[in-house]
Design an enzyme around this catalytic site. Sequence first.
Site, short mmCIF file in Angstrom:
data_model
loop_
_atom_site.label_atom_id
_atom_site.label_comp_id
_atom_site.label_asym_id
_atom_site.label_seq_id
_atom_site.Cartn_x
_atom_site.Cartn_y
_atom_site.Cartn_z
N GLU A 1 0.89 -1.16 0.00
CA GLU A 1 0.00 0.00 0.00
C GLU A 1 0.92 1.21 0.00
O GLU A 1 1.11 1.88 1.01
CB GLU A 1 -0.93 -0.02 1.22
N GLU B 1 4.57 8.37 -3.97
CA GLU B 1 5.32 7.95 -2.79
C GLU B 1 6.46 7.01 -3.14
O GLU B 1 7.01 6.33 -2.27
CB GLU B 1 4.38 7.28 -1.78
#
Length: 690
Positions: A144, A153
């Site tokens: 995730e 990210e």
Amino acid sequence: MKVFCGRVNPTTGAVDLVEEDENYDYHQEIARSSYADMLHDKDRNEKYYQGIRAAVRRVKERGEEAMVLDIGTGTGLLSMMAITAGADFCYAIEVFKPMADTALRIVEKNGFSGKIKIINKHSTEVTVGSGGDMQARANILITELFDTELIGEGALPSYEHAQQNLMQDQWEAVPHRATVYAQLVESHRMWSWNKLLPLRLGSEEIRSPTEMESCPGGPSVCDIQLNQVSQSDFRPLSDVLAVFRVDFSQQVSSSAASHPVRIRSLASGAAQVVLSWWDMDMDPEGTVTCSMEPHWLHPTSQPGPWRDHWMQCVYFLPEESPVAQGEELRLTAHQDDYCVWYSLTKTGTGEQSETSAQRPACHCGAHITWNRARFGELNDQRRMERYEAALREALSPDSVCLCVSDGSLLPVLAQSIGAAQIYTMESSSMSQQLMEKIFRTNHLGDKIRVLQKSPEGVTTADLGGKKVSALIAEPFFTTSLLPWHNLYFWYARTALSTHLASGVTVLPLSASLHVLAAEFQDLWRIRSPCRSCEGFDVSSLDEMIKNSLTFRESQEAEPHAMWEYPCRALSDPTKVMTFDFRETVPAEEVSCEGSLHLVRPGWCQGAVLWMEYQLTEEISVSTGLLQVAEETGDCQWYPHSKQGVYFLSSLLEPTPARSRCPRDLTYSLTFNPKTGCICMSFTEEKVRAV
């Protein structure tokens, strides 16, 4: 070990480095993050579990042990799901030590310590083999690592390394694939978040410098709750397009790539903005999908789940491009290892330029100095008209005018009205250069002098040997996070006292802090306690957040753009403090106490605070509440400022009896002039029946 964190100092207008306890800043980061929001996202959790269970089943059907690698485990939730689904062992990687420690406690509390190993490293540092972090390579990859932009990210480099170094030759991935969607639109509202549009100020029309008009802007995406943007605020110029996919079950590359898609324009207009979002298939068949698409795509169906950890994206094209209905176009999504951006060309005009394939970078200074809300504020014609009306009352032909605000166009208004001399102060050299470019473009370079100085550093010579007869401000400062941080103007006014003429005109005259008790439609979820999730005990995270916020929770609010987060006013808006700019900052603390009577039934989850500025006796501007619907209590908020939100410590589901109970929300607020901060506490109290 010393830890320093940045904190706005309202008395200086700067961001100071403040020394904190070794773990304090990290715990604050966790507490203010989206962990609670993700744990409350039942749709996300259920679909991850379905995908994990199916992946374990596929591995078992091949006669293999199910060895899981969970990168970015956070609370350890997905690892515990994997073991529950039948996985034999799970390596859970978490680079952030306080979070890794919390995950370890959660895993132990739920009885999985023999099946899950928490590894406190970056995944690229993990070793495999005898004596290594992992005894053997894994065959199920669970992650995730995604943000609103999907790859922001560092998901791609992490996948690339893990697949090459930590996974077996054949692996299952959860999620299995992701698809990025885009829609080309025309939107004056959203375009005004990216460009300084022509603006009528008095008798002047202000235009931006050529280099600002041609600037592609910054590389950061504009992530918003797109569901709260009215469909009347944009016009679709294309259908919704699947622009590229990432298959996590195959070797992922973090190399730069371009993904062109041919489209035919649905309407004539100005191509300005690309709206974008993604979805994830948790299984190879695509039967379990977690989607970020905005609700208005399916207005007749049940709205999708609310999320704040994943939202939608607004990308600005490098320049506005006119298109005709039916015209063939090529929309290209470019991506590198961390960013996505878009370019648009007409078919038949050749290949994409080398420039469009490069990550956009601001060369005009505006997109570095101003955020999207500030662009919107500067382009707010109605707001500027109120300032113009106020300045016409306040200024005279012999006024020596000094403006104390960052990136303000008030000096242009003052010049249009006819002030004799105009000075404006900027807090940074970049802002100074930017404003000088704007003034020169509009032939005002010799009429407005920009001072890049602190108020304490201003000399009589800087002001041409004269006293300031009109001190003006919006006020706005780029370092401000909470509404009252712009009280820095008050400190500047105090520092400039010796340069102010007797009877100086100060605009605004004063500021007032307002508050109302609120029921949030969804925003409460980001701070709601989460003691269990999908049957697992995650109270260790809740306890850690609660302990790290015990002091601050009773004193601080958080900045949120409330136009993105619908809420209902349960009390009337109330003025609780007034700051008189005609006087200097007081030496003593200013405190107030009182109660907000809840005039509407509902679930009181907190309070919203904002500032209003009294420009003259008759003219004011609000940075917060604009309107409350009398019957429903639905609030309309000023869209170009963030408001302060104070969450009550007990966020509990309301019972019918509780929601009918007459109550007050008592408050206690203290303005500390030494720090410029406002400490606050709110307590919900039941009102005794008379």
